[in-house]
Design a protein around this motif. Structure first.
Motif, mmCIF file in Angstrom:
data_model
loop_
_atom_site.group_PDB
_atom_site.id
_atom_site.type_symbol
_atom_site.label_atom_id
_atom_site.label_comp_id
_atom_site.label_asym_id
_atom_site.label_seq_id
_atom_site.Cartn_x
_atom_site.Cartn_y
_atom_site.Cartn_z
ATOM 1 N N UNK A 51 5.390 83.977 76.922
ATOM 2 C CA UNK A 51 6.257 84.959 77.580
ATOM 3 C C UNK A 51 5.963 85.008 79.079
ATOM 4 N N UNK A 52 4.695 84.930 79.446
ATOM 5 C CA UNK A 52 4.343 84.901 80.863
ATOM 6 C C UNK A 52 4.955 83.661 81.526
ATOM 7 N N UNK A 53 4.841 82.528 80.863
ATOM 8 C CA UNK A 53 5.413 81.293 81.404
ATOM 9 C C UNK A 53 6.931 81.412 81.557
ATOM 10 N N UNK A 54 7.594 82.040 80.599
ATOM 11 C CA UNK A 54 9.038 82.272 80.694
ATOM 12 C C UNK A 54 9.371 83.093 81.940
ATOM 13 N N UNK A 55 8.612 84.144 82.202
ATOM 14 C CA UNK A 55 8.842 84.966 83.393
ATOM 15 C C UNK A 55 8.672 84.144 84.664
#
Length: 132
Positions: free
Chosen positions: A86-90
């Motif tokens: 999820x952090x990478x998606x952001x």
């Protein structure tokens, strides 16, 4: 039946970016945490730019994800993978650098404390067992 709230501040986030984040979060909930995509609700909320700080210093771009799931339905490894993905998606989707303090939280809610369609998750489990 997860519920995910993504709060964002910074330059206006257009509808294409919001849709990409909603699709990406829904996919991660299904692929990483094993949740049903058709029951995953994602709310993207803007926050006023002047209202967000990290370490007492205003930031120009920030994001925070809170994902609610039923207690005990995911392993520690699954949750850690979700936080990283999820952090990478952001980072991939939002323009500009994000602060180090960009949090992704997986909140576990007791099965008897939430539900959808008028039934708690605990009631759904009992109903499913009775039909078996």
């Amino acid at each position: 039946m997860p519920f995910v709230r993504l709060t964002i501040t910074g330059p206006e986030t257009g509808p294409e970016t919001v849709a990409a984040l909603q699709r990406g979060i829904t996919a991660l909930m299904a692929e990483v945490l094993g949740k049903r995509a058709d029951l995953t609700a994602v709310l993207v909320e803007p926050a006023p730019a002047a209202g967000w700080s990290v370490g007492g210093v205003a930031v120009t771009r920030a994001a925070h994800i809170e994902a609610r799931v039923t207690h005990g339905t995911n392993t520690a490894q699954e949750k850690a993978l979700f936080v990283a993905a999820a952090h990478e998606l952001l980072v991939r989707t939002l323009p500009g650098p994000l602060p180090l303090a960009t949090y992704v939280v997986v909140q576990e809610v007791p099965a008897d404390a939430w539900g959808y369609g008028g039934l708690t998750q605990a009631a759904r489990t009992v109903d499913t067992a009775a039909r078996s």
